[in-house]
Design an enzyme around this catalytic site. Structure first.
Site, PDB file in Angstrom:
ATOM      1  N   THR A  13       0.825  -1.215   0.000  1.00 13.24           N
ATOM      2  CA  THR A  13       0.000   0.000   0.000  1.00 13.24           C
ATOM      3  C   THR A  13       0.861   1.267   0.000  1.00 13.24           C
ATOM      4  O   THR A  13       0.676   2.156  -0.831  1.00 13.24           O
ATOM      5  CB  THR A  13      -0.909  -0.016   1.251  1.00 13.24           C
ATOM      6  OG1 THR A  13      -1.696  -1.210   1.185  1.00 13.24           O
ATOM      7  CG2 THR A  13      -1.821   1.186   1.301  1.00 13.24           C
ATOM      8  N   GLY A 111       4.786   2.147  11.315  1.00 15.32           N
ATOM      9  CA  GLY A 111       4.569   0.848  11.951  1.00 15.32           C
ATOM     10  C   GLY A 111       5.769   0.368  12.742  1.00 15.32           C
ATOM     11  O   GLY A 111       5.698  -0.630  13.462  1.00 15.32           O
ATOM     12  N   CYS A 141      -0.233   7.217   9.579  1.00 13.26           N
ATOM     13  CA  CYS A 141      -1.250   8.057   8.924  1.00 13.26           C
ATOM     14  C   CYS A 141      -2.002   8.912   9.934  1.00 13.26           C
ATOM     15  O   CYS A 141      -2.191  10.119   9.743  1.00 13.26           O
ATOM     16  CB  CYS A 141      -2.217   7.174   8.139  1.00 13.26           C
ATOM     17  SG  CYS A 141      -2.798   5.725   9.054  1.00 13.26           S
ATOM     18  N   ASN A 142      -2.443   8.302  11.041  1.00 13.59           N
ATOM     19  CA  ASN A 142      -3.198   9.064  12.041  1.00 13.59           C
ATOM     20  C   ASN A 142      -2.329  10.145  12.674  1.00 13.59           C
ATOM     21  O   ASN A 142      -2.776  11.274  12.887  1.00 13.59           O
ATOM     22  CB  ASN A 142      -3.735   8.116  13.125  1.00 13.59           C
ATOM     23  CG  ASN A 142      -4.956   7.364  12.635  1.00 13.59           C
ATOM     24  OD1 ASN A 142      -5.923   7.968  12.177  1.00 13.59           O
ATOM     25  ND2 ASN A 142      -4.928   6.036  12.712  1.00 13.59           N
ATOM     26  N   ARG A 169     -10.437   3.252  10.397  1.00 14.09           N
ATOM     27  CA  ARG A 169     -10.994   2.293   9.425  1.00 14.09           C
ATOM     28  C   ARG A 169     -10.571   0.877   9.848  1.00 14.09           C
ATOM     29  O   ARG A 169      -9.495   0.683  10.411  1.00 14.09           O
ATOM     30  CB  ARG A 169     -10.529   2.633   7.995  1.00 14.09           C
ATOM     31  CG  ARG A 169      -9.007   2.660   7.781  1.00 14.09           C
ATOM     32  CD  ARG A 169      -8.472   1.294   7.428  1.00 14.09           C
ATOM     33  NE  ARG A 169      -7.048   1.272   7.200  1.00 14.09           N
ATOM     34  CZ  ARG A 169      -6.138   0.919   8.098  1.00 14.09           C
ATOM     35  NH1 ARG A 169      -6.497   0.603   9.334  1.00 14.09           N
ATOM     36  NH2 ARG A 169      -4.854   0.873   7.778  1.00 14.09           N
ATOM     37  N   HIS A 221     -10.037   7.259   7.799  1.00 12.46           N
ATOM     38  CA  HIS A 221     -10.243   7.471   9.240  1.00 12.46           C
ATOM     39  C   HIS A 221     -10.952   8.826   9.420  1.00 12.46           C
ATOM     40  O   HIS A 221     -10.875   9.697   8.550  1.00 12.46           O
ATOM     41  CB  HIS A 221      -8.925   7.616   9.995  1.00 12.46           C
ATOM     42  CG  HIS A 221      -7.931   6.522   9.831  1.00 12.46           C
ATOM     43  ND1 HIS A 221      -8.136   5.235  10.264  1.00 12.46           N
ATOM     44  CD2 HIS A 221      -6.663   6.544   9.329  1.00 12.46           C
ATOM     45  CE1 HIS A 221      -7.033   4.519  10.040  1.00 12.46           C
ATOM     46  NE2 HIS A 221      -6.137   5.286   9.463  1.00 12.46           N
ATOM     47  N   GLN A 302      -5.880   7.004   4.790  1.00 11.66           N
ATOM     48  CA  GLN A 302      -4.748   6.296   5.409  1.00 11.66           C
ATOM     49  C   GLN A 302      -3.739   5.772   4.388  1.00 11.66           C
ATOM     50  O   GLN A 302      -2.548   5.687   4.668  1.00 11.66           O
ATOM     51  CB  GLN A 302      -5.272   5.126   6.269  1.00 11.66           C
ATOM     52  CG  GLN A 302      -5.782   3.898   5.529  1.00 11.66           C
ATOM     53  CD  GLN A 302      -7.201   4.048   4.973  1.00 11.66           C
ATOM     54  OE1 GLN A 302      -7.853   5.051   5.217  1.00 11.66           O
ATOM     55  NE2 GLN A 302      -7.680   3.039   4.253  1.00 11.66           N
TER      56      GLN A 302
HETATM   57  P1  NAD Z   1       1.505  -3.751   3.040  1.00 14.44           P
HETATM   58  O1  NAD Z   1       1.297  -5.057   3.699  1.00 14.44           O
HETATM   59  O2  NAD Z   1       0.469  -3.200   2.144  1.00 14.44           O
HETATM   60  O3  NAD Z   1       2.875  -3.760   2.232  1.00 14.44           O
HETATM   61  C1  NAD Z   1       4.041  -4.330   2.727  1.00 14.44           C
HETATM   62  C2  NAD Z   1       4.831  -4.911   1.570  1.00 14.44           C
HETATM   63  O4  NAD Z   1       6.035  -5.472   2.069  1.00 14.44           O
HETATM   64  C3  NAD Z   1       4.082  -6.044   0.868  1.00 14.44           C
HETATM   65  O5  NAD Z   1       4.246  -5.877  -0.518  1.00 14.44           O
HETATM   66  C4  NAD Z   1       4.775  -7.314   1.366  1.00 14.44           C
HETATM   67  O6  NAD Z   1       4.718  -8.349   0.450  1.00 14.44           O
HETATM   68  C5  NAD Z   1       6.177  -6.800   1.557  1.00 14.44           C
HETATM   69  N1  NAD Z   1       6.960  -7.595   2.518  1.00 14.44           N
HETATM   70  C6  NAD Z   1       6.509  -8.427   3.477  1.00 14.44           C
HETATM   71  N2  NAD Z   1       7.547  -8.949   4.139  1.00 14.44           N
HETATM   72  C7  NAD Z   1       8.665  -8.445   3.578  1.00 14.44           C
HETATM   73  C8  NAD Z   1      10.038  -8.628   3.811  1.00 14.44           C
HETATM   74  N3  NAD Z   1      10.477  -9.423   4.767  1.00 14.44           N
HETATM   75  N4  NAD Z   1      10.916  -7.940   3.013  1.00 14.44           N
HETATM   76  C9  NAD Z   1      10.498  -7.115   2.042  1.00 14.44           C
HETATM   77  N5  NAD Z   1       9.195  -6.899   1.780  1.00 14.44           N
HETATM   78  C10 NAD Z   1       8.292  -7.564   2.542  1.00 14.44           C
HETATM   79  O7  NAD Z   1       1.827  -2.727   4.229  1.00 14.44           O
HETATM   80  P2  NAD Z   1       1.598  -1.155   4.220  1.00 14.44           P
HETATM   81  O8  NAD Z   1       0.197  -0.877   4.605  1.00 14.44           O
HETATM   82  O9  NAD Z   1       2.146  -0.570   2.964  1.00 14.44           O
HETATM   83  O10 NAD Z   1       2.486  -0.756   5.472  1.00 14.44           O
HETATM   84  C11 NAD Z   1       3.876  -0.518   5.377  1.00 14.44           C
HETATM   85  C12 NAD Z   1       4.303   0.377   6.518  1.00 14.44           C
HETATM   86  O11 NAD Z   1       3.618   1.626   6.393  1.00 14.44           O
HETATM   87  C13 NAD Z   1       3.968  -0.141   7.921  1.00 14.44           C
HETATM   88  O12 NAD Z   1       4.955   0.305   8.814  1.00 14.44           O
HETATM   89  C14 NAD Z   1       2.649   0.547   8.226  1.00 14.44           C
HETATM   90  O13 NAD Z   1       2.404   0.664   9.602  1.00 14.44           O
HETATM   91  C15 NAD Z   1       2.887   1.901   7.579  1.00 14.44           C
HETATM   92  N6  NAD Z   1       1.674   2.637   7.216  1.00 14.44           N
HETATM   93  C16 NAD Z   1       0.602   1.994   6.684  1.00 14.44           C
HETATM   94  C17 NAD Z   1      -0.533   2.736   6.373  1.00 14.44           C
HETATM   95  C18 NAD Z   1      -1.766   2.094   5.819  1.00 14.44           C
HETATM   96  O14 NAD Z   1      -2.854   2.562   6.055  1.00 14.44           O
HETATM   97  N7  NAD Z   1      -1.674   1.026   5.058  1.00 14.44           N
HETATM   98  C19 NAD Z   1      -0.569   4.112   6.591  1.00 14.44           C
HETATM   99  C20 NAD Z   1       0.575   4.737   7.090  1.00 14.44           C
HETATM  100  C21 NAD Z   1       1.689   3.994   7.412  1.00 14.44           C
END
Ligand code: NAD
Length: 343
Positions: A13, A111, A141-142, A169, A221, A302
């Site tokens: 994402t 995260g 995000c929050n 959400r 959110h 988010q």
């Molecule tokens: P996600 O699960 O959508 O994406 C993570 C990616 O990393 C996936 O493509 C997965 O296949 C890959 N992955 C898994 N294990 C791995 C590894 N060992 N090495 C390399 N790649 C690996 O997660 P996301 O939502 O994009 O979240 C990523 C970070 O951003 C987290 O720290 C999360 O807390 C933060 N974040 C997420 C959001 C949200 O709403 N989705 C918002 C803000 C911040």
């Protein structure tokens, strides 16, 4: 000047959005992204000329699927100045020793624990603290949304305390294993929630307490924010300040923007890719002032709100600009970000 060479580890994402945003920057080059699974995300990247790298353990899996990779994560690290870690929460920290060994600058996501990086970051609040750092954590995000609002208000009157309720959400649209599907869940039941302490990683002086519930929606959110400020400021002053601040949009329910669904529909009407709304959306009619108490409601997309801050964090780490204003101007122009009232 040579372009900043950027790699993105994790193409989910956040990673896919940051990678595409990097490609739009005049002073940056996307060297490649790291995918662990040879899935539709990898196919999408390859089809869009984004070089895909993988971890050693996954090389065979990509070969079996007939998907060509450009190399391993270690090989990518040799070619970049900055790695943006967008792996799942907690995984980023496990990669830190590898990044350090490669001598690259590191941008982590919210995260991760705050101690993963030298500084937790928001462009509006502490850009200068991040200049030249080896590691920067872009808060969640929050937290990003709360900080954008608080640091904007703080420009016209010192924000002395904040109490905020976060309606989260339940899952991102693509997530099928999260919920709730039909409940409202205190998150956590024991107050306060972790969001206040996370804001304190950027603004340690602020008295802030937050609570949160999770609801069955995937779109955005919503936050209900109460701030106590030092001076008696008027509603008009606050609206003017929010209006002229980049990355903040004021939505009017009188114009039909009554819900997160309407905001998402508007983003679709604008032709925004993936209906992204990296701007913080504040409901105009919700802005209320009583003596030195200010209240408002805001909607937070988010999936995209942290993308501009990731781009700014790259520039901060590389000292590519001197001020927050400089990076905001480039980032917002290239990403087509809006501010002021909708429309
Ligand atoms: P996600 O699960 O959508 O994406 C993570 C990616 O990393 C996936 O493509 C997965 O296949 C890959 N992955 C898994 N294990 C791995 C590894 N060992 N090495 C390399 N790649 C690996 O997660 P996301 O939502 O994009 O979240 C990523 C970070 O951003 C987290 O720290 C999360 O807390 C933060 N974040 C997420 C959001 C949200 O709403 N989705 C918002 C803000 C911040």
């Amino acid at each position: 000047m040579a372009k900043i060479r950027v790699g993105v580890n994790g193409f989910g994402t956040i990673g896919k959005r940051v990678a595409e945003a990097v490609r739009l920057q005049p002073d940056m080059e996307l060297v490649g992204v790291v995918k662990t699974k040879p899935d539709y995300g990898a196919v999408y990247a390859i089809k869009h000329d984004i070089p895909v790298y993988t971890i050693k353990d996954s090389l065979e899996k990509f070969k079996e699927k007939g998907l060509e990779v450009a190399g391993t994560l270690e090989e990518l690290l040799k070619q970049v100045d900055v790695i943006v870690d967008a792996t799942p929460g907690g995984v980023g920290a496990t990669y830190k020793p590898l990044y350090e060994k490669a001598g690259v600058k590191m941008i982590f996501q919210g995260g991760e624990e705050a101690n993963v990086a030298e500084v937790s970051f928001n462009t509006f609040c502490n850009f200068n603290e991040a200049l030249g750092r080896k590691s920067i954590r872009v808060v969640s995000c929050n937290t990003t949304a709360l900080l954008r609002g608080i640091c904007t208000l703080n420009k016209i009157s010192r924000v002395e305390s904040v109490r905020a309720t976060i309606v989260r959400r339940g899952a991102d649209p693509k997530e099928t294993k999260r919920g709730p599907i039909n409940a409202i869940v205190p998150n956590p039941a024991k107050m306060p929630s972790h969001h206040g302490p996370d804001v304190n990683t950027v603004l340690p002086w602020l008295d802030i307490v937050t609570s949160a519930v999770v609801v069955p929606t995937t779109l955005m959110h919503v936050h209900i924010v109460y701030a106590r400020v030092k001076d008696n400021i008027t509603r008009d002053e606050i609206i003017e300040t929010f209006e002229r601040t980049p990355r903040i949009l004021l939505a009017s329910s009188e114009l039909g923007l009554k819900s997160t669904a309407d905001i998402v529909e508007y983003a679709r009407d604008l032709g925004r890719k993936r209906y992204d709304i990296p701007e913080l959306v504040i409901w105009l009619e919700s802005i209320t002032v009583k003596n030195n108490e200010v209240m408002w409601m805001q909607a937070v997309h988010q999936e995209s709100i942290v993308v501009p801050e990731n781009i700014d964090a790259i520039r901060a780490a590389m000292k590519a600009v001197k001020t927050a204003e400089e990076t905001i101007e480039i980032t917002d122009k290239t990403l087509g970000l809006l501010h002021g009232r909708i429309p």
